[in-house]
Structure formats: structure tokens, C-alpha cells
Design an enzyme around this catalytic site. Structure first.
Site, PDB file in Angstrom:
ATOM      1  N   ARG A  76      51.128 -20.437 -29.440  1.00  0.00           N
ATOM      2  CA  ARG A  76      52.372 -20.025 -28.802  1.00  0.00           C
ATOM      3  C   ARG A  76      53.532 -20.746 -29.476  1.00  0.00           C
ATOM      4  O   ARG A  76      53.593 -21.973 -29.475  1.00  0.00           O
ATOM      5  CB  ARG A  76      52.330 -20.359 -27.305  1.00  0.00           C
ATOM      6  CG  ARG A  76      53.615 -19.991 -26.592  1.00  0.00           C
ATOM      7  CD  ARG A  76      53.601 -20.380 -25.115  1.00  0.00           C
ATOM      8  NE  ARG A  76      54.944 -20.235 -24.578  1.00  0.00           N
ATOM      9  CZ  ARG A  76      55.581 -21.141 -23.867  1.00  0.00           C
ATOM     10  NH1 ARG A  76      54.990 -22.289 -23.565  1.00  0.00           N
ATOM     11  NH2 ARG A  76      56.808 -20.933 -23.444  1.00  0.00           N
ATOM     12  N   HIS A 120      63.310 -20.327 -25.899  1.00  0.00           N
ATOM     13  CA  HIS A 120      62.910 -21.648 -25.440  1.00  0.00           C
ATOM     14  C   HIS A 120      64.125 -22.566 -25.537  1.00  0.00           C
ATOM     15  O   HIS A 120      64.146 -23.519 -26.306  1.00  0.00           O
ATOM     16  CB  HIS A 120      61.732 -22.169 -26.271  1.00  0.00           C
ATOM     17  CG  HIS A 120      60.960 -23.266 -25.606  1.00  0.00           C
ATOM     18  ND1 HIS A 120      59.589 -23.247 -25.458  1.00  0.00           N
ATOM     19  CD2 HIS A 120      61.360 -24.426 -25.054  1.00  0.00           C
ATOM     20  CE1 HIS A 120      59.179 -24.342 -24.850  1.00  0.00           C
ATOM     21  NE2 HIS A 120      60.257 -25.086 -24.605  1.00  0.00           N
ATOM     22  N   GLU A 165      60.539 -21.328 -18.990  1.00  0.00           N
ATOM     23  CA  GLU A 165      61.112 -22.220 -17.976  1.00  0.00           C
ATOM     24  C   GLU A 165      62.600 -21.955 -17.727  1.00  0.00           C
ATOM     25  O   GLU A 165      63.456 -22.817 -17.971  1.00  0.00           O
ATOM     26  CB  GLU A 165      60.874 -23.681 -18.365  1.00  0.00           C
ATOM     27  CG  GLU A 165      59.403 -24.034 -18.470  1.00  0.00           C
ATOM     28  CD  GLU A 165      59.147 -25.515 -18.692  1.00  0.00           C
ATOM     29  OE1 GLU A 165      60.121 -26.276 -18.858  1.00  0.00           O
ATOM     30  OE2 GLU A 165      57.972 -25.920 -18.704  1.00  0.00           O
ATOM     31  N   ASN A 294      53.583 -23.111 -16.508  1.00  0.00           N
ATOM     32  CA  ASN A 294      53.631 -24.423 -17.147  1.00  0.00           C
ATOM     33  C   ASN A 294      53.485 -25.478 -16.057  1.00  0.00           C
ATOM     34  O   ASN A 294      54.235 -25.459 -15.080  1.00  0.00           O
ATOM     35  CB  ASN A 294      54.957 -24.632 -17.873  1.00  0.00           C
ATOM     36  CG  ASN A 294      55.165 -23.646 -19.016  1.00  0.00           C
ATOM     37  OD1 ASN A 294      54.279 -22.865 -19.345  1.00  0.00           O
ATOM     38  ND2 ASN A 294      56.331 -23.704 -19.631  1.00  0.00           N
ATOM     39  N   TYR A 296      52.798 -29.764 -15.139  1.00  0.00           N
ATOM     40  CA  TYR A 296      52.663 -31.159 -15.537  1.00  0.00           C
ATOM     41  C   TYR A 296      52.416 -32.091 -14.355  1.00  0.00           C
ATOM     42  O   TYR A 296      51.639 -33.037 -14.469  1.00  0.00           O
ATOM     43  CB  TYR A 296      53.917 -31.611 -16.296  1.00  0.00           C
ATOM     44  CG  TYR A 296      54.077 -30.918 -17.627  1.00  0.00           C
ATOM     45  CD1 TYR A 296      53.414 -31.375 -18.762  1.00  0.00           C
ATOM     46  CD2 TYR A 296      54.877 -29.786 -17.750  1.00  0.00           C
ATOM     47  CE1 TYR A 296      53.548 -30.731 -19.987  1.00  0.00           C
ATOM     48  CE2 TYR A 296      55.016 -29.129 -18.969  1.00  0.00           C
ATOM     49  CZ  TYR A 296      54.344 -29.611 -20.081  1.00  0.00           C
ATOM     50  OH  TYR A 296      54.459 -28.961 -21.285  1.00  0.00           O
ATOM     51  N   GLU A 371      51.704 -23.986 -20.733  1.00  0.00           N
ATOM     52  CA  GLU A 371      51.913 -25.388 -21.114  1.00  0.00           C
ATOM     53  C   GLU A 371      51.168 -26.281 -20.142  1.00  0.00           C
ATOM     54  O   GLU A 371      51.218 -26.064 -18.924  1.00  0.00           O
ATOM     55  CB  GLU A 371      53.396 -25.794 -21.087  1.00  0.00           C
ATOM     56  CG  GLU A 371      54.245 -25.244 -22.204  1.00  0.00           C
ATOM     57  CD  GLU A 371      55.670 -25.785 -22.152  1.00  0.00           C
ATOM     58  OE1 GLU A 371      55.873 -26.901 -21.601  1.00  0.00           O
ATOM     59  OE2 GLU A 371      56.575 -25.090 -22.649  1.00  0.00           O
TER      60      GLU A 371
END
Length: 470
Positions: A76, A120, A165, A294, A296, A371
Site C-alpha cells: 500500500r 495521505h 485517515e 487503521n 494503534y 495500518e
């Protein structure tokens, strides 16, 4: 539970253009908002910029060879809008498109599926000067850009992502100012969010017209997993408010054609939302082929008391301005547990919750983890090797969680490790390393870390290798 993933599961890694390419003034490329922001004193740690980054523009073939060594089946990347359409309008620059044509050809020659992200965070500076994402016209310009790239690469690229995002673009860029363009205007941030939604919808329609029917279109959301500090009703109300601002503001229009019921009232002190025009929600709600997530860490919130009204341990950078417009009644808290080098709590259970949420939120829509990864304190040993057992542990535990979610019914089709290699980490400059490949920033030499070899075994066998120390 089986540790084996199904055949055809995509094993990928991800990057973004400004973080790795460098060559910011070559081939007709003009400045993006991140060029301007990073060159503004005090905006990035150490005054670091992406002028050279890790020089992927000139080392692309070397980097694709590293991907092949890692056994990746998908990669990606994002396209630099300023490289392809320098002013954000008008015809494409063929030199810019040629770089991405070469990249795609190199990937395909190595049996790696390209997954192209159109945006992005690197808006052409000329469009920011005309108003940026708070200006409605930027959404229309993005759709034209999408059509240009789709027409040029749609014959070879089958996986497309419109935005990465958009929450960060809207609220870190225009409310807290810790990301480019560095504005601190709460009302503008909400306009930006709506116009990013509109850009996604119009670009999806433009891509449908330009791409072969086989191609798949997705969007990547950094949907937050928001948890209450206590079961008190006031804390639960805080969760709802932040969930609407973090998640519903994007997935509501994109998936359901409506903003959350309480969002307009929650932000009435900031804006009247008159920028939402008739037909916008229909334009935004376009059929998708997959949803990228994504992940985290998690968020922990409560109702704010008078002494903590400005508490913001939300993990989104230091600023006197909040990225949460209309949410002064909410306090953020650091979730307990071990943390990465970013200060983010490690909590794989949040990924499980996220996958199951969207399994219910969008039944029948395949999911991609676009991600997931960790910043660690990496460095070479005396023999030059780079060992990162903490990152391997992070990846193992999150991938085990993905497998558990799949057994619970989540239709997850692929996983993209963030990131392929160490790179420019936005306002943190070069101080945070997320890569599976170590980059010596003085020489730009690449060294696969232990995690790259671990991931290569996973990609080769489809079976989760043992956790370090297990």
C-alpha cells in the site's frame, strides 16, 4: 483457535508518499502543505523535513526488492498529488505519473499487488492557499485528480483507497494545528471533515467511471476505540460524544448516508453546519468494495470536572488547541498498560472490538487492516543487525487478535504492516521508527530488522510464528 490464516489473505506493508519519496522538487512536483509546514520553524521535531526522506523516489527498485524478500503479497503506497497535478487542477504531469507507472510495474514483476491510496495528507499548497479542505471546491478538485490517476493506472492497479485517515486531515490539520497546514480553527475543521467526506464520495464515483469493473475501491479510517473511565452515565455520555467526532462523522455519511443524530447539537456552539448542501449525503454514500481500518491504540475518556476541563491525554500531539470541537466537557486519560515509543498504550483487544464493530456496522463489507504497527527504540547491534523483539511481540499479539476476530465472524481480507521502513514521521520528524526495515538516515542504507524476517515467515506459511520468548 487456529493460528493459520486463509489462502489468499493479503500480507502487505504500507507507506505514504511524503514520508518516503523525497525528490520534492523533481519531475515537476510543487510544494504540498507538508513541505510548507515542515519548513516552518517549530513545526517539526528538530526542524526535520521530507525533502529527502528515505529517497524512495530514486531507490524504488531496491525497496521493491526488499518487499519481495519479506514475502509481501501486497504493498500500500500513496500518490503525491503535487507530483501528479502540481497545482491541484488541470492536466496531469506525465513525469509524475511515470514514476508511479514504474513502481506499479516493478511490484507486479515481483508478484506484489499494488494498493494505491490517492490522498495521505499532502494537499497541494496552491489548493490550501485557495482555502484548503474547508473550501468546498477542494472536494471537486480531488475528484478530478482521482479520475486522472484512475485513467492512468486503473489497468494495472486493482486496489484503490480514496483517503487515509480523514480525521487527521480535518482535526489535526485545522483544529489542533499539529499537522499541516497547522490551522487552529474549530469551525473550519468541521467544514473540512464534511468536504473530505464529499471528496471521498465524488472520487469514488469518478473512479467507478475510470476503472475496470474488477477494481476495488475502499477508504482507510482511523476509527477510534473509545472507552469510559467508569460506568457513570456522564462518562458514557462522553464516550458517545467522542465516538461521534472520531468515527460517526465519517462512517455515518460514508456507510449510512447520515451524520450521527447528536453531532449537530454537540457542535452547535462551533458551527451551524450550513455548508452541508442538498444532495451531499447521497454523493458521499457510494458503494464500497472494502473498508480499511487503521488501528494503534485505544482512547479512555470521562466527563471533565472543572479542574480537568482541558485534560487531553489523547495521543494526538501537544497543542494548546483541541482536535475535538465542541467537546470541552470531555477529559482524556492515558489508558493503563505497556506503551510504544509514541506513548500509545498497547491493547490488542481494541482491534478485536473494532473489527467486530464494523462487522455489525457494515454487514457484508469486507475489512482490511490498512495500518497497524508500533514505534520502538530500534538501533543496530555492533554487527550491524537490528533486533526488534518488542515490535514482533506487538505484531504477534495484534495478528492473533485478527485471527480471533475472523473466527468470530469478521471478514478480514488482508493486513498491511505500518510501516515498510523507517521514515519521516510527520511532526515527530525522524525521531520515531515504525519500520520493519531500519534506515540509517545518514547513509540511507536499508537493513531488514528481525521483524521483517518474522513477517516474511508469516507471509510464506500463512501461520502465525511463535511470539518471542514463548
Amino acid at each position: 483457535m487456529s493460528d493459520r490464516f486463509p489462502p489468499g489473505f493479503l500480507w502487505g506493508a504500507a507507506t505514504s508518499a511524503y514520508q518516503i519519496e523525497g525528490a520534492v522538487a523533481e519531475g515537476g512536483r510543487t510544494p504540498s502543505i507538508w513541505d510548507t509546514f515542515s519548513h516552518t520553524p517549530g513545526r517539526t521535531d528538530g526542524g526535520d523535513t521530507g525533502d529527502v526522506a528515505v529517497d524512495h523516489y530514486h531507490r524504488m527498485r531496491e525497496d521493491v526488492a526488499l518487499m519481495a524478500e519479506m514475502g509481501l503479497t501486497a504493498y500500500r503506497f500513496s500518490v503525491s498529488w503535487s507530483r501528479v497535478q502540481p497545482t491541484g487542477r488541470g492536466p496531469a504531469v506525465q513525469l509524475g505519473l511515470d514514476f508511479y507507472r514504474r513502481l506499479v510495474d516493478e511490484l507486479l514483476d515481483h508478484g506484489i499487488q499494488p494498493a494505491l491510496t490517492l490522498y495521505h495528507w499532502d494537499l497541494p499548497q496552491e489548493l490550501e492557499d485557495a482555502g484548503g479542505w474547508p473550501a468546498r471546491d477542494t472536494a471537486h478538485r480531488f475528484a478530478e485528480y482521482a479520475a486522472l490517476v484512475g485513467s492512468a493506472l486503473g489497468d494495472r492497479v486493482e486496489h484503490w483507497i480514496t483517503l487515509n485517515e480523514p480525521w487527521c486531515s480535518a482535526f489535526l490539520g485545522y483544529a489542533s494545528g499539529v499537522h499541516a497546514p497547522g490551522r487552529t480553527e474549530p469551525a473550519a475543521s468541521l467544514r473540512a471533515a464534511h468536504h473530505l467526506n464529499l471528496a471521498h464520495g465524488e472520487a469514488t464515483s469518478a473512479l467507478r467511471a475510470a476503472l475496470p469493473a474488477r477494481d476495488q475501491i475502499a477508504v482507510s479510517l482511523n476509527s477510534a476505540v473509545v472507552r469510559p473511565l467508569s460506568p457513570d452515565p456522564a462518562d458514557l455520555a462522553a464516550v458517545r460524544r467522542i465516538d461521534d467526532l472520531a468515527n460517526g462523522i465519517f462512517h455515518g455519511p460514508m456507510l449510512h448516508g447520515a451524520y450521527p443524530a447528536n453531532l449537530f447539537a454537540d457542535t452547535a456552539s462551533v458551527t451551524d453546519w450550513s455548508f452541508v448542501q442538498d444532495g451531499d449525503l447521497r454523493a458521499i454514500q457510494q458503494p464500497l468494495d472494502a473498508l480499511g481500518l487503521n488501528y494503534y491504540t485505544t482512547s479512555l475518556v470521562s466527563a471533565a470536572d472543572p479542574d480537568t476541563a482541558d485534560a487531553r491525554a489523547d495521543g494526538h500531539g501537544a497543542s494548546a488547541h483541541s482536535p475535538w470541537p465542541g467537546a470541552t466537557s470531555v477529559a482524556f486519560h492515558q489508558p493503563p498498560g505497556e506503551r510504544t515509543a509514541m506513548g500509545w498504550t498497547i491493547d490488542p483487544s481494541g482491534l478485536y472490538d473494532l473489527l467486530l464493530r464494523y462487522t455489525k456496522e457494515a454487514p457484508g463489507l469486507p475489512l482490511l487492516i490498512t495500518e497497524n504497527g508500533a514505534a520502538c527504540e530500534d538501533g543496530p547491534a555492533p554487527d550491524g543487525s537490528v533486533h526488534d523483539p518488542d515490535r514482533i511481540g506487538y505484531l504477534h499479539d495484534h495478528l492473533a487478535t485478527v485471527r480471533r476476530a475472523m473466527e468470530a465472524g469478521a471478514d478480514v481480507r488482508g493486513y498491511y504492516l505500518w510501516s515498510l521502513m523507517d521514515n519521516f514521521e510527520w511532526s515527530f520528524g525522524y525521531g520515531k521508527r515504525f519500520g520493519a526495515v531500519y534506515v540509517d538516515y545518514a547513509t540511507l542504507e536499508r537493513t531488514p530488522k528481525s521483524s521483517a524476517r518474522w513477517y516474511a515467515e508469516l507471509a510464506r506459511t500463512g501461520e502465525l510464528p511463535r511470539r518471542p520468548g514463548a
